[in-house]
Scaffold this motif. Structure first.
Motif, short mmCIF file in Angstrom:
data_model
loop_
_atom_site.label_atom_id
_atom_site.label_comp_id
_atom_site.label_asym_id
_atom_site.label_seq_id
_atom_site.Cartn_x
_atom_site.Cartn_y
_atom_site.Cartn_z
N VAL A 44 -47.26 -33.87 -14.40
CA VAL A 44 -48.25 -33.22 -13.55
C VAL A 44 -49.31 -32.59 -14.43
O VAL A 44 -49.01 -31.86 -15.37
N TYR A 45 -50.56 -32.91 -14.12
CA TYR A 45 -51.68 -32.33 -14.85
C TYR A 45 -52.32 -31.26 -14.00
O TYR A 45 -52.62 -31.48 -12.83
N LEU A 46 -52.52 -30.10 -14.58
CA LEU A 46 -53.06 -28.94 -13.88
C LEU A 46 -54.49 -28.66 -14.36
O LEU A 46 -54.73 -28.64 -15.56
N PRO A 47 -55.41 -28.45 -13.43
CA PRO A 47 -56.75 -28.05 -13.84
C PRO A 47 -56.76 -26.57 -14.21
O PRO A 47 -55.79 -25.85 -13.95
N ARG A 48 -57.83 -26.13 -14.79
CA ARG A 48 -57.97 -24.69 -15.08
C ARG A 48 -57.84 -23.94 -13.76
O ARG A 48 -58.55 -24.22 -12.80
N PRO A 49 -56.91 -23.00 -13.67
CA PRO A 49 -56.63 -22.35 -12.38
C PRO A 49 -57.62 -21.25 -12.04
O PRO A 49 -58.30 -20.70 -12.90
N ARG A 50 -57.67 -20.98 -10.75
CA ARG A 50 -58.36 -19.78 -10.26
C ARG A 50 -57.31 -18.67 -10.26
O ARG A 50 -56.34 -18.74 -9.52
N ILE A 51 -57.48 -17.68 -11.09
CA ILE A 51 -56.45 -16.65 -11.26
C ILE A 51 -56.84 -15.40 -10.49
O ILE A 51 -57.96 -14.92 -10.58
N GLU A 52 -55.87 -14.89 -9.74
CA GLU A 52 -56.04 -13.65 -8.99
C GLU A 52 -55.03 -12.65 -9.52
O GLU A 52 -53.85 -12.92 -9.58
N ILE A 53 -55.51 -11.50 -9.92
CA ILE A 53 -54.62 -10.44 -10.38
C ILE A 53 -54.59 -9.38 -9.29
O ILE A 53 -55.61 -8.81 -8.95
N SER A 54 -53.40 -9.16 -8.74
CA SER A 54 -53.32 -8.24 -7.60
C SER A 54 -52.09 -7.35 -7.72
O SER A 54 -51.10 -7.56 -7.05
N GLY A 55 -52.15 -6.39 -8.57
CA GLY A 55 -51.09 -5.39 -8.63
C GLY A 55 -50.04 -5.66 -9.67
O GLY A 55 -50.12 -6.59 -10.46
N PRO A 56 -48.97 -4.86 -9.66
CA PRO A 56 -47.95 -4.90 -10.69
C PRO A 56 -46.93 -6.03 -10.55
O PRO A 56 -46.01 -6.13 -11.32
N GLN A 57 -47.09 -6.87 -9.55
CA GLN A 57 -46.09 -7.91 -9.30
C GLN A 57 -46.35 -9.18 -10.10
O GLN A 57 -45.67 -10.17 -9.91
N GLY A 58 -47.30 -9.19 -10.99
CA GLY A 58 -47.58 -10.37 -11.80
C GLY A 58 -48.92 -10.98 -11.49
O GLY A 58 -49.71 -10.45 -10.71
N VAL A 59 -49.16 -12.13 -12.08
CA VAL A 59 -50.42 -12.85 -11.91
C VAL A 59 -50.18 -14.02 -10.97
O VAL A 59 -49.18 -14.72 -11.07
N GLN A 60 -51.10 -14.23 -10.05
CA GLN A 60 -51.00 -15.35 -9.13
C GLN A 60 -52.11 -16.33 -9.44
O GLN A 60 -53.24 -15.94 -9.68
N ALA A 61 -51.77 -17.63 -9.46
CA ALA A 61 -52.76 -18.66 -9.73
C ALA A 61 -52.57 -19.80 -8.75
O ALA A 61 -51.46 -20.08 -8.30
N THR A 62 -53.67 -20.47 -8.42
CA THR A 62 -53.64 -21.64 -7.57
C THR A 62 -53.99 -22.85 -8.42
O THR A 62 -55.00 -22.84 -9.13
N PHE A 63 -53.15 -23.88 -8.36
CA PHE A 63 -53.39 -25.11 -9.10
C PHE A 63 -53.54 -26.26 -8.12
O PHE A 63 -52.66 -26.49 -7.29
N ASP A 64 -54.63 -27.00 -8.20
CA ASP A 64 -54.79 -28.26 -7.48
C ASP A 64 -54.35 -29.35 -8.46
O ASP A 64 -55.12 -29.78 -9.31
N TRP A 65 -53.10 -29.77 -8.36
CA TRP A 65 -52.51 -30.63 -9.37
C TRP A 65 -52.64 -32.10 -9.02
O TRP A 65 -52.87 -32.47 -7.88
N GLN A 66 -52.49 -32.92 -10.06
CA GLN A 66 -52.51 -34.36 -9.91
C GLN A 66 -51.41 -34.95 -10.79
O GLN A 66 -51.29 -34.59 -11.97
N ALA A 67 -50.62 -35.83 -10.22
CA ALA A 67 -49.52 -36.43 -10.97
C ALA A 67 -49.95 -37.77 -11.57
O ALA A 67 -50.87 -38.40 -11.08
N ALA A 68 -49.26 -38.15 -12.63
CA ALA A 68 -49.48 -39.44 -13.27
C ALA A 68 -48.12 -40.06 -13.58
O ALA A 68 -47.10 -39.38 -13.55
N ARG A 69 -48.13 -41.31 -13.90
CA ARG A 69 -46.89 -41.99 -14.27
C ARG A 69 -46.45 -41.51 -15.65
O ARG A 69 -47.22 -41.52 -16.59
N ASP A 70 -45.21 -41.07 -15.74
CA ASP A 70 -44.65 -40.63 -17.01
C ASP A 70 -44.39 -41.87 -17.86
O ASP A 70 -43.65 -42.76 -17.45
N SER A 71 -44.98 -41.91 -19.04
CA SER A 71 -44.86 -43.12 -19.88
C SER A 71 -43.44 -43.31 -20.41
O SER A 71 -43.02 -44.45 -20.63
N THR A 72 -42.69 -42.26 -20.62
CA THR A 72 -41.32 -42.39 -21.12
C THR A 72 -40.37 -42.86 -20.04
O THR A 72 -39.57 -43.77 -20.25
#
Length: 88
Positions: A44-72
């Motif tokens: 799975v290839y992930l683009p540069r995410p849009r990161i939202e920081i909202s409080g002490p619970q960690g960082v949240q990011a949204t990834f619009d991912w795209q899969a490819a055939r694994d060569s192995t």
């Protein structure tokens, strides 16, 4: 392709997205009685995410991912079904 929103405490996925390195994602459904269906997407290839920081619970990011055939492995996805039926 798909979209996943993740909340995490480190930069591993962000660093993979920036470097253009693939990762493996696993999606699953499970019933309380023990049956389950799991999809493992191997490259799975992930683009540069849009990161939202909202409080002490960690960082949240949204990834619009795209899969490819694994060569192995020679495939894009593996589906694993667990139930009480021995064969179809």
């Amino acid at each position: 392709t798909g979209r996943v929103e993740v909340r995490f405490a480190d930069q591993v996925l962000v660093n993979q997205a920036i470097a253009g390195d693939p990762c493996e994602l696993e999606f699953g459904y499970a019933l309380p009685s023990g049956e389950s269906l799991t999809f493992t997407v191997h490259a799975v290839y992930l683009p540069r995410p849009r990161i939202e920081i909202s409080g002490p619970q960690g960082v949240q990011a949204t990834f619009d991912w795209q899969a490819a055939r694994d060569s192995t492995l020679g495939r894009m996805c593996t589906a694993t079904l667990i139930n009480d039926i021995e064969e179809y």
